[in-house]
Design a protein around this motif. Structure first.
Motif, PDB file in Angstrom:
ATOM      1  N   LYS A 174      67.018  33.136  86.137  1.00 19.22           N
ATOM      2  CA  LYS A 174      66.580  33.920  84.804  1.00 19.22           C
ATOM      3  C   LYS A 174      65.987  35.365  85.650  1.00 19.22           C
ATOM      4  CE  LYS A 174      66.055  30.052  81.444  1.00 19.22           C
ATOM      5  NZ  LYS A 174      64.857  29.282  80.717  1.00 19.22           N
ATOM      6  N   LYS A 175      65.338  35.106  86.381  1.00 16.18           N
ATOM      7  CA  LYS A 175      64.478  36.208  86.969  1.00 16.18           C
ATOM      8  C   LYS A 175      65.698  37.420  87.585  1.00 16.18           C
ATOM      9  CE  LYS A 175      60.001  35.374  86.593  1.00 16.18           C
ATOM     10  NZ  LYS A 175      59.194  36.139  85.689  1.00 16.18           N
ATOM     11  N   THR A 176      66.710  36.740  88.011  1.00 16.35           N
ATOM     12  CA  THR A 176      67.606  37.833  88.613  1.00 16.35           C
ATOM     13  C   THR A 176      68.336  38.309  87.373  1.00 16.35           C
ATOM     14  OG1 THR A 176      68.058  36.321  90.579  1.00 16.35           O
ATOM     15  CG2 THR A 176      69.940  37.822  89.997  1.00 16.35           C
ATOM     16  N   VAL A 177      68.606  37.687  86.362  1.00 18.04           N
ATOM     17  CA  VAL A 177      69.190  38.206  85.067  1.00 18.04           C
ATOM     18  C   VAL A 177      68.425  39.195  84.466  1.00 18.04           C
ATOM     19  CG1 VAL A 177      69.701  37.829  82.685  1.00 18.04           C
ATOM     20  CG2 VAL A 177      70.496  36.189  84.501  1.00 18.04           C
ATOM     21  N   GLU A 178      66.897  39.054  84.446  1.00 18.15           N
ATOM     22  CA  GLU A 178      65.972  40.001  84.030  1.00 18.15           C
ATOM     23  C   GLU A 178      66.037  41.108  84.556  1.00 18.15           C
ATOM     24  OE1 GLU A 178      62.081  38.085  83.992  1.00 18.15           O
ATOM     25  OE2 GLU A 178      62.777  36.719  82.251  1.00 18.15           O
ATOM     26  N   ARG A 179      66.011  41.018  86.151  1.00 13.64           N
ATOM     27  CA  ARG A 179      66.355  42.254  87.004  1.00 13.64           C
ATOM     28  C   ARG A 179      67.345  43.273  86.491  1.00 13.64           C
ATOM     29  NH1 ARG A 179      65.597  38.228  91.274  1.00 13.64           N
ATOM     30  NH2 ARG A 179      63.237  37.832  91.334  1.00 13.64           N
ATOM     31  N   ILE A 180      68.411  42.376  86.437  1.00 13.39           N
ATOM     32  CA  ILE A 180      69.664  43.154  86.310  1.00 13.39           C
ATOM     33  C   ILE A 180      69.351  44.075  84.898  1.00 13.39           C
ATOM     34  CG2 ILE A 180      72.163  43.010  85.587  1.00 13.39           C
ATOM     35  CD1 ILE A 180      72.259  40.731  87.455  1.00 13.39           C
ATOM     36  N   HIS A 181      68.950  43.359  83.712  1.00 13.69           N
ATOM     37  CA  HIS A 181      68.970  43.818  82.502  1.00 13.69           C
ATOM     38  C   HIS A 181      67.913  45.181  82.531  1.00 13.69           C
ATOM     39  CE1 HIS A 181      70.346  41.457  79.398  1.00 13.69           C
ATOM     40  NE2 HIS A 181      70.640  40.706  80.085  1.00 13.69           N
ATOM     41  N   GLN A 182      66.666  44.922  83.423  1.00  9.15           N
ATOM     42  CA  GLN A 182      66.047  46.253  83.750  1.00  9.15           C
ATOM     43  C   GLN A 182      66.569  47.392  84.248  1.00  9.15           C
ATOM     44  OE1 GLN A 182      62.249  44.926  85.565  1.00  9.15           O
ATOM     45  NE2 GLN A 182      61.616  47.171  85.854  1.00  9.15           N
ATOM     46  N   ALA A 183      67.204  47.045  85.220  1.00  6.49           N
ATOM     47  CA  ALA A 183      68.082  48.286  86.050  1.00  6.49           C
ATOM     48  C   ALA A 183      69.031  48.914  85.368  1.00  6.49           C
ATOM     49  CB  ALA A 183      68.600  47.649  87.343  1.00  6.49           C
ATOM     50  N   PHE A 184      69.544  48.149  84.214  1.00  4.31           N
ATOM     51  CA  PHE A 184      70.971  48.725  83.470  1.00  4.31           C
ATOM     52  C   PHE A 184      70.391  48.934  82.056  1.00  4.31           C
ATOM     53  CE2 PHE A 184      73.088  47.214  87.210  1.00  4.31           C
ATOM     54  CZ  PHE A 184      74.227  48.339  87.275  1.00  4.31           C
ATOM     55  N   ASP A 185      69.185  48.734  81.727  1.00  6.98           N
ATOM     56  CA  ASP A 185      68.612  49.270  80.489  1.00  6.98           C
ATOM     57  C   ASP A 185      69.182  48.334  79.405  1.00  6.98           C
ATOM     58  OD1 ASP A 185      66.916  51.202  81.336  1.00  6.98           O
ATOM     59  OD2 ASP A 185      68.548  52.708  81.148  1.00  6.98           O
ATOM     60  N   GLY A 186      69.668  46.810  79.756  1.00  8.22           N
ATOM     61  CA  GLY A 186      70.041  45.749  78.946  1.00  8.22           C
ATOM     62  C   GLY A 186      71.449  45.966  78.641  1.00  8.22           C
ATOM     63  N   ARG A 187      72.276  46.909  79.290  1.00  8.70           N
ATOM     64  CA  ARG A 187      73.734  46.989  79.103  1.00  8.70           C
ATOM     65  C   ARG A 187      74.213  46.040  80.178  1.00  8.70           C
ATOM     66  NH1 ARG A 187      75.672  53.112  79.341  1.00  8.70           N
ATOM     67  NH2 ARG A 187      77.614  51.777  78.582  1.00  8.70           N
TER      68      ARG A 187
END
Length: 251
Positions: A174-187
């Motif tokens: 879940k933390k990894t997914v959150e980082r991806i969302h943060q890096a790509f502005d949710g896209r």
């Protein structure tokens, strides 16, 4: 010190291990150019998300494994220039000896280096960046940090897509997914974990993706005719993804 390389064969399938039971790659000996593991097939669903005729022309693969993704793209996309970054020389040697990794410097560049360091220094942008790097204990290390994903985004071009192999059953998922969302502005689009526990994350930069499920099915049929890869099951799972609503997939 090089990691221990273990090659096994059973029922016509050759597998790569790093001194553990964890499968780092697989090849059906009778069909060496095909994708054997389900998660590798799902990573190639990225090919359905852009309809541009030139996609993909420049591809970066971080992590070689048994060279399944590399061989699939090399075989089926002859106009694509592939760069593979692998930190362990022994993995490259095993891929050449046991998994039919091609030698073609004009189309396929193999770099022995840490993937995160390579992309940080690179001045190239890519249509497709595939991230699939783990150690013998199934740890991705720096390849699942926020800084790494931010750097990946900076190296995607106008139509760029990142496809990353994640372990959906690990505590840090879940933390990894959150980082991806943060890096790509949710896209971001996260496929539900497949039977092996792998979950594929797609993240995009540049032009938005907005496509109907019918268009995706049409794209999938074209891909199947061209490459033999059947993504029907993957498309069915897309309907459960958070970005799919009212028949339209938006990223």
């Amino acid at each position: 010190m090089s990691i221990p390389i273990d090659i096994r064969e059973q029922s016509g399938i050759r597998t790569l291990h790093f001194g553990s039971e964890w499968i780092q790659g697989a090849m059906r000996i009778a069909r060496p150019w095909s994708l054997e593991l389900n998660y590798t097939k799902e990573m190639m669903a990225s090919l359905l998300l852009r309809r541009e005729s030139h996609f993909p022309r420049k591809v970066l693969l971080i992590g070689l494994g048994a060279a399944s993704l590399t061989k699939f793209l090399y075989r089926n996309y002859p106009l694509a220039k592939l760069t593979v970054v692998e930190i362990e020389p022994a993995v490259i040697a095993a891929a050449r000896q046991f998994f039919k990794l091609p030698e073609d410097p004009k189309r396929l560049k193999i770099v022995i280096e840490d993937g995160a360091e390579y992309i940080l220094k690179s001045k190239q942008t890519y249509d497709l960046i595939l991230v699939d790097g783990f150690d013998a204990y199934a740890r991705a290390g720096v390849l699942e940090t926020l800084q790494f994903y931010q750097v990946v985004r900076a190296h995607l071009n106008k139509y760029g897509i990142m496809a990353a192999n994640l372990l959906g059953r690990e505590r840090g998922f879940k933390k990894t997914v959150e980082r991806i969302h943060q890096a790509f502005d949710g896209r971001v689009l996260i496929l539900p974990a497949c039977d092996s526990g792998n979950a594929i994350a797609f993240a995009v930069s540049g032009e938005p993706i907005s496509t109907s499920i019918d268009d995706l099915k049409e794209q999938a049929e074209t891909l199947k005719r061209k490459t033999g890869l059947n993504l029907k099951a993957t498309l069915a799972r897309l309907e459960y993804a958070q970005n799919y609503s009212g028949g339209i997939l938006e990223i």
